[in-house]
Design a protein around this motif. Structure first.
Motif, PDB file in Angstrom:
ATOM      1  N   GLU A  17     -35.245   0.295  64.442  1.00  0.00           N
ATOM      2  CA  GLU A  17     -35.571   1.041  63.205  1.00  0.00           C
ATOM      3  C   GLU A  17     -34.003   1.587  62.969  1.00  0.00           C
ATOM      4  O   GLU A  17     -33.075   2.263  64.656  1.00  0.00           O
ATOM      5  CB  GLU A  17     -36.698   2.139  63.966  1.00  0.00           C
ATOM      6  CG  GLU A  17     -37.964   1.584  62.898  1.00  0.00           C
ATOM      7  CD  GLU A  17     -38.845   2.420  63.107  1.00  0.00           C
ATOM      8  OE1 GLU A  17     -38.538   4.086  62.345  1.00  0.00           O
ATOM      9  OE2 GLU A  17     -39.787   1.832  64.067  1.00  0.00           O
ATOM     10  N   LYS A  18     -33.552   2.572  61.909  1.00  0.00           N
ATOM     11  CA  LYS A  18     -31.704   2.859  62.514  1.00  0.00           C
ATOM     12  C   LYS A  18     -32.816   4.838  61.983  1.00  0.00           C
ATOM     13  O   LYS A  18     -33.288   4.953  62.279  1.00  0.00           O
ATOM     14  CB  LYS A  18     -31.720   3.013  61.063  1.00  0.00           C
ATOM     15  CG  LYS A  18     -30.881   1.246  60.855  1.00  0.00           C
ATOM     16  CD  LYS A  18     -30.370   0.808  60.141  1.00  0.00           C
ATOM     17  CE  LYS A  18     -29.386  -0.608  59.980  1.00  0.00           C
ATOM     18  NZ  LYS A  18     -28.377  -0.573  58.951  1.00  0.00           N
ATOM     19  N   PRO A  19     -31.547   5.062  62.734  1.00  0.00           N
ATOM     20  CA  PRO A  19     -32.063   6.902  63.042  1.00  0.00           C
ATOM     21  C   PRO A  19     -32.314   7.596  62.051  1.00  0.00           C
ATOM     22  O   PRO A  19     -32.768   8.364  62.348  1.00  0.00           O
ATOM     23  CB  PRO A  19     -30.399   7.077  63.172  1.00  0.00           C
ATOM     24  CG  PRO A  19     -29.526   5.821  63.758  1.00  0.00           C
ATOM     25  CD  PRO A  19     -30.226   5.035  63.288  1.00  0.00           C
ATOM     26  N   PHE A  20     -31.924   7.185  60.409  1.00  0.00           N
ATOM     27  CA  PHE A  20     -31.940   7.908  59.608  1.00  0.00           C
ATOM     28  C   PHE A  20     -34.073   7.989  59.866  1.00  0.00           C
ATOM     29  O   PHE A  20     -34.867   8.304  59.318  1.00  0.00           O
ATOM     30  CB  PHE A  20     -31.862   7.303  58.690  1.00  0.00           C
ATOM     31  CG  PHE A  20     -31.614   8.577  56.667  1.00  0.00           C
ATOM     32  CD1 PHE A  20     -31.628   8.915  57.026  1.00  0.00           C
ATOM     33  CD2 PHE A  20     -32.730   7.648  56.336  1.00  0.00           C
ATOM     34  CE1 PHE A  20     -31.714  10.332  55.674  1.00  0.00           C
ATOM     35  CE2 PHE A  20     -32.923   8.837  54.771  1.00  0.00           C
ATOM     36  CZ  PHE A  20     -32.258   9.402  55.180  1.00  0.00           C
ATOM     37  N   SER A  21     -34.384   5.976  59.787  1.00  0.00           N
ATOM     38  CA  SER A  21     -35.519   5.906  59.307  1.00  0.00           C
ATOM     39  C   SER A  21     -36.873   6.516  60.354  1.00  0.00           C
ATOM     40  O   SER A  21     -37.670   7.619  60.215  1.00  0.00           O
ATOM     41  CB  SER A  21     -35.533   4.492  59.345  1.00  0.00           C
ATOM     42  OG  SER A  21     -35.835   4.186  60.705  1.00  0.00           O
ATOM     43  N   ASP A  45     -22.100  13.889  53.335  1.00  0.00           N
ATOM     44  CA  ASP A  45     -23.608  14.357  53.174  1.00  0.00           C
ATOM     45  C   ASP A  45     -24.297  15.367  54.059  1.00  0.00           C
ATOM     46  O   ASP A  45     -23.812  15.701  54.863  1.00  0.00           O
ATOM     47  CB  ASP A  45     -24.268  13.104  54.221  1.00  0.00           C
ATOM     48  CG  ASP A  45     -24.616  11.935  53.245  1.00  0.00           C
ATOM     49  OD1 ASP A  45     -23.622  11.579  52.719  1.00  0.00           O
ATOM     50  OD2 ASP A  45     -23.953  10.473  54.169  1.00  0.00           O
ATOM     51  N   ARG A  46     -25.834  15.536  53.368  1.00  0.00           N
ATOM     52  CA  ARG A  46     -26.228  16.970  53.548  1.00  0.00           C
ATOM     53  C   ARG A  46     -27.709  16.675  53.960  1.00  0.00           C
ATOM     54  O   ARG A  46     -28.553  15.856  52.965  1.00  0.00           O
ATOM     55  CB  ARG A  46     -25.732  17.984  52.652  1.00  0.00           C
ATOM     56  CG  ARG A  46     -25.324  18.926  53.140  1.00  0.00           C
ATOM     57  CD  ARG A  46     -24.798  20.851  51.700  1.00  0.00           C
ATOM     58  NE  ARG A  46     -25.476  19.459  50.983  1.00  0.00           N
ATOM     59  CZ  ARG A  46     -26.115  20.369  50.044  1.00  0.00           C
ATOM     60  NH1 ARG A  46     -26.890  21.458  50.629  1.00  0.00           N
ATOM     61  NH2 ARG A  46     -26.467  20.252  49.102  1.00  0.00           N
ATOM     62  N   ILE A  47     -28.237  16.969  55.504  1.00  0.00           N
ATOM     63  CA  ILE A  47     -29.838  16.781  55.586  1.00  0.00           C
ATOM     64  C   ILE A  47     -30.476  18.126  55.846  1.00  0.00           C
ATOM     65  O   ILE A  47     -29.770  18.959  56.955  1.00  0.00           O
ATOM     66  CB  ILE A  47     -29.939  16.069  57.284  1.00  0.00           C
ATOM     67  CG1 ILE A  47     -29.617  14.326  55.942  1.00  0.00           C
ATOM     68  CG2 ILE A  47     -31.500  16.395  57.045  1.00  0.00           C
ATOM     69  CD1 ILE A  47     -30.016  13.426  57.566  1.00  0.00           C
ATOM     70  N   VAL A  48     -31.508  18.720  55.273  1.00  0.00           N
ATOM     71  CA  VAL A  48     -31.932  19.688  55.174  1.00  0.00           C
ATOM     72  C   VAL A  48     -33.157  19.160  55.582  1.00  0.00           C
ATOM     73  O   VAL A  48     -34.182  18.596  55.182  1.00  0.00           O
ATOM     74  CB  VAL A  48     -31.410  20.508  53.874  1.00  0.00           C
ATOM     75  CG1 VAL A  48     -32.870  22.016  53.991  1.00  0.00           C
ATOM     76  CG2 VAL A  48     -30.475  20.754  53.338  1.00  0.00           C
ATOM     77  N   THR A  55     -25.027  18.879  58.277  1.00  0.00           N
ATOM     78  CA  THR A  55     -23.171  18.222  58.047  1.00  0.00           C
ATOM     79  C   THR A  55     -22.899  17.438  59.712  1.00  0.00           C
ATOM     80  O   THR A  55     -23.341  18.224  60.386  1.00  0.00           O
ATOM     81  CB  THR A  55     -22.777  19.307  57.346  1.00  0.00           C
ATOM     82  OG1 THR A  55     -21.920  20.047  57.569  1.00  0.00           O
ATOM     83  CG2 THR A  55     -23.498  19.903  56.527  1.00  0.00           C
ATOM     84  N   LEU A  56     -22.217  17.001  59.108  1.00  0.00           N
ATOM     85  CA  LEU A  56     -21.653  15.950  59.888  1.00  0.00           C
ATOM     86  C   LEU A  56     -20.437  17.114  60.490  1.00  0.00           C
ATOM     87  O   LEU A  56     -19.864  16.210  62.129  1.00  0.00           O
ATOM     88  CB  LEU A  56     -20.708  14.480  59.662  1.00  0.00           C
ATOM     89  CG  LEU A  56     -22.148  13.299  59.655  1.00  0.00           C
ATOM     90  CD1 LEU A  56     -21.193  12.103  58.922  1.00  0.00           C
ATOM     91  CD2 LEU A  56     -22.276  13.089  61.050  1.00  0.00           C
ATOM     92  N   LEU A  76     -25.780  11.369  60.815  1.00  0.00           N
ATOM     93  CA  LEU A  76     -26.009  12.665  61.048  1.00  0.00           C
ATOM     94  C   LEU A  76     -27.748  12.509  61.785  1.00  0.00           C
ATOM     95  O   LEU A  76     -27.724  13.129  61.989  1.00  0.00           O
ATOM     96  CB  LEU A  76     -25.706  12.913  59.954  1.00  0.00           C
ATOM     97  CG  LEU A  76     -26.146  14.457  59.852  1.00  0.00           C
ATOM     98  CD1 LEU A  76     -25.709  15.379  60.050  1.00  0.00           C
ATOM     99  CD2 LEU A  76     -25.940  15.053  58.142  1.00  0.00           C
ATOM    100  N   ALA A  77     -27.824  12.138  61.047  1.00  0.00           N
ATOM    101  CA  ALA A  77     -29.621  11.780  61.636  1.00  0.00           C
ATOM    102  C   ALA A  77     -29.836  11.408  62.774  1.00  0.00           C
ATOM    103  O   ALA A  77     -31.200  12.300  63.502  1.00  0.00           O
ATOM    104  CB  ALA A  77     -30.507  10.545  60.951  1.00  0.00           C
TER     105      ALA A  77
END
Length: 144
Positions: A17-21, A45-48, A55-56, A76-77
């Motif tokens: 599994e990748k970090p994002f999942s 990319d931004r994750i909220v 952000t990175l 980022l994840a």
């Protein structure tokens, strides 16, 4: 969790599994709202998550080397997952000594153990560690 996300080489991501999942599943299990805003060239990319924006630029300085590092949203994840104090990657390091000079360290060996659940599928193949093939060389010495 590994400290870095690489797509190739000996430090390539080993989990199926990748970090994002992994981050998505973590947010679902902890009931935290999760949103990805995909960026363009000038807007990264931004994750909220909940009320916090990531952000990175908060985790990485400069531009990463092209090729080996993975996509920005995966890196980022992974950085965000490390802020949650989940289980870090443990690397065991031992010093190597020679009986000829027992007080002088001759090198180090590092080992890590990955544990994967069967439900997640099979992990990537192990890293092959072969000894280097000998290369013929010629040494020329001039004494005058």
């Amino acid at each position: 969790l590994q400290r870095t996300y690489f797509t190739s080489g000996p430090n390539a991501w080993r989990n199926c599994e990748k970090p994002f999942s992994i981050l998505q599943k973590y947010c679902e299990s902890t009931l935290k709202p999760f949103t990805l805003f995909e960026g363009k060239k000038e807007n990264p990319d931004r994750i909220v998550i909940a009320d916090r924006e990531y952000t990175l630029a908060q985790f990485e300085e400069g531009t990463p080397p092209a090729g080996e590092v993975g996509p920005a949203h995966e890196r980022l994840a992974l950085h965000i997952l490390h802020t949650f104090n989940l289980v870090p990657e443990h690397i065991e390091t031992r010093s190597l000594y020679s009986p000829v000079q027992p007080d002088i360290e001759q090198g180090k060996i590092q080992l890590w153990v990955d544990i994967f659940s069967k439900e997640a599928g099979s992990p990537k193949p192990p890293v092959v560690i072969d000894e280097r093939k000998p290369v013929k060389q010629e040494l020329r010495v001039i004494i005058w």
